[in-house]
Design a protein around this motif. Structure first.
Motif, PDB file in Angstrom:
ATOM      1  N   ASP A 170     -53.753 -43.789 -52.375  1.00  0.00           N
ATOM      2  CA  ASP A 170     -53.537 -44.940 -51.505  1.00  0.00           C
ATOM      3  C   ASP A 170     -54.771 -45.850 -51.503  1.00  0.00           C
ATOM      4  O   ASP A 170     -55.894 -45.365 -51.361  1.00  0.00           O
ATOM      5  CB  ASP A 170     -53.244 -44.443 -50.090  1.00  0.00           C
ATOM      6  N   PRO A 171     -54.587 -47.179 -51.658  1.00  0.00           N
ATOM      7  CA  PRO A 171     -55.734 -48.089 -51.670  1.00  0.00           C
ATOM      8  C   PRO A 171     -56.610 -48.003 -50.412  1.00  0.00           C
ATOM      9  O   PRO A 171     -57.833 -48.099 -50.502  1.00  0.00           O
ATOM     10  CB  PRO A 171     -55.092 -49.479 -51.804  1.00  0.00           C
ATOM     11  N   GLY A 172     -56.002 -47.819 -49.245  1.00  0.00           N
ATOM     12  CA  GLY A 172     -56.780 -47.679 -48.016  1.00  0.00           C
ATOM     13  C   GLY A 172     -57.647 -46.438 -48.028  1.00  0.00           C
ATOM     14  O   GLY A 172     -58.805 -46.461 -47.583  1.00  0.00           O
ATOM     15  N   TYR A 173     -57.110 -45.346 -48.552  1.00  0.00           N
ATOM     16  CA  TYR A 173     -57.901 -44.126 -48.670  1.00  0.00           C
ATOM     17  C   TYR A 173     -59.042 -44.330 -49.666  1.00  0.00           C
ATOM     18  O   TYR A 173     -60.167 -43.898 -49.420  1.00  0.00           O
ATOM     19  CB  TYR A 173     -57.040 -42.939 -49.107  1.00  0.00           C
ATOM     20  N   LEU A 174     -58.758 -44.976 -50.776  1.00  0.00           N
ATOM     21  CA  LEU A 174     -59.779 -45.182 -51.805  1.00  0.00           C
ATOM     22  C   LEU A 174     -60.975 -45.954 -51.251  1.00  0.00           C
ATOM     23  O   LEU A 174     -62.111 -45.720 -51.661  1.00  0.00           O
ATOM     24  CB  LEU A 174     -59.182 -45.879 -53.021  1.00  0.00           C
ATOM     25  N   GLU A 175     -60.734 -46.868 -50.306  1.00  0.00           N
ATOM     26  CA  GLU A 175     -61.836 -47.608 -49.690  1.00  0.00           C
ATOM     27  C   GLU A 175     -62.767 -46.690 -48.896  1.00  0.00           C
ATOM     28  O   GLU A 175     -63.983 -46.825 -48.966  1.00  0.00           O
ATOM     29  CB  GLU A 175     -61.292 -48.695 -48.772  1.00  0.00           C
ATOM     30  N   ILE A 176     -62.200 -45.763 -48.143  1.00  0.00           N
ATOM     31  CA  ILE A 176     -63.048 -44.895 -47.314  1.00  0.00           C
ATOM     32  C   ILE A 176     -63.670 -43.760 -48.116  1.00  0.00           C
ATOM     33  O   ILE A 176     -64.644 -43.157 -47.685  1.00  0.00           O
ATOM     34  CB  ILE A 176     -62.276 -44.332 -46.096  1.00  0.00           C
ATOM     35  N   ALA A 177     -63.139 -43.481 -49.295  1.00  0.00           N
ATOM     36  CA  ALA A 177     -63.676 -42.401 -50.128  1.00  0.00           C
ATOM     37  C   ALA A 177     -65.116 -42.670 -50.552  1.00  0.00           C
ATOM     38  O   ALA A 177     -65.843 -41.736 -50.901  1.00  0.00           O
ATOM     39  CB  ALA A 177     -62.782 -42.168 -51.342  1.00  0.00           C
ATOM     40  N   ALA A 178     -65.551 -43.911 -50.501  1.00  0.00           N
ATOM     41  CA  ALA A 178     -66.945 -44.237 -50.832  1.00  0.00           C
ATOM     42  C   ALA A 178     -67.893 -43.522 -49.870  1.00  0.00           C
ATOM     43  O   ALA A 178     -68.961 -43.057 -50.276  1.00  0.00           O
ATOM     44  CB  ALA A 178     -67.164 -45.742 -50.785  1.00  0.00           C
ATOM     45  N   ASP A 179     -67.507 -43.409 -48.588  1.00  0.00           N
ATOM     46  CA  ASP A 179     -68.344 -42.676 -47.622  1.00  0.00           C
ATOM     47  C   ASP A 179     -68.382 -41.187 -47.960  1.00  0.00           C
ATOM     48  O   ASP A 179     -69.397 -40.528 -47.750  1.00  0.00           O
ATOM     49  CB  ASP A 179     -67.835 -42.869 -46.197  1.00  0.00           C
TER      50      ASP A 179
END
Length: 125
Positions: A96-105
């Motif tokens: 999911d694109p939203g998950y991919l954004e937070i995966a950076a943390d």
């Protein structure tokens, strides 16, 4: 350092997806020095909505002590067990694109990790 799966590991996990069985993901975590734990906690908090969307749930999380059996040195800072209704649900979440954004943390917070898929249900207490 193991923070993300290799392409071979990801393919192997995806190829065994059958949709019928829940999967319990054992997370072993070693944080980066300094603000690693803080970055990972931001990721963990943001993951809650993604878990709920795919029907997953955090069953347990906590800090780790020295091993009772194994090397004397403390290897992991924290551990968690997350249940997903299926391997497909896990794969849908991590794509999911939203998950991919937070995966950076997640990546910023971890010095090393293990993510071990486990089958079956936890023992009744």
């Amino acid at each position: 350092m193991h923070v993300d799966p290799t392409p071979e590991q990801a393919q192997s996990f995806a190829s065994t997806a059958n949709g019928a069985e829940p999967v319990f993901m054992l997370n072993l975590l070693r944080f980066n020095e300094g603000s690693g734990a803080e970055a990972y906690m931001r990721y963990a908090a943001a993951t809650r909505e993604h878990l709920a969307r795919v029907g997953g749930e955090l069953l347990w999380a906590g800090s780790c002590d020295e091993a009772l059996i194994g090397p004397q040195a403390r290897e992991w800072d924290a551990a968690a067990i997350v249940r997903y209704p299926s391997r497909e649900a896990f794969l849908a979440m991590v794509a999911d694109p939203g998950y991919l954004e937070i995966a950076a943390d997640r990546r910023a917070g971890l010095a090393d990790s293990r993510l071990i898929p486990c089958a079956g249900a936890p023992a009744a207490g």
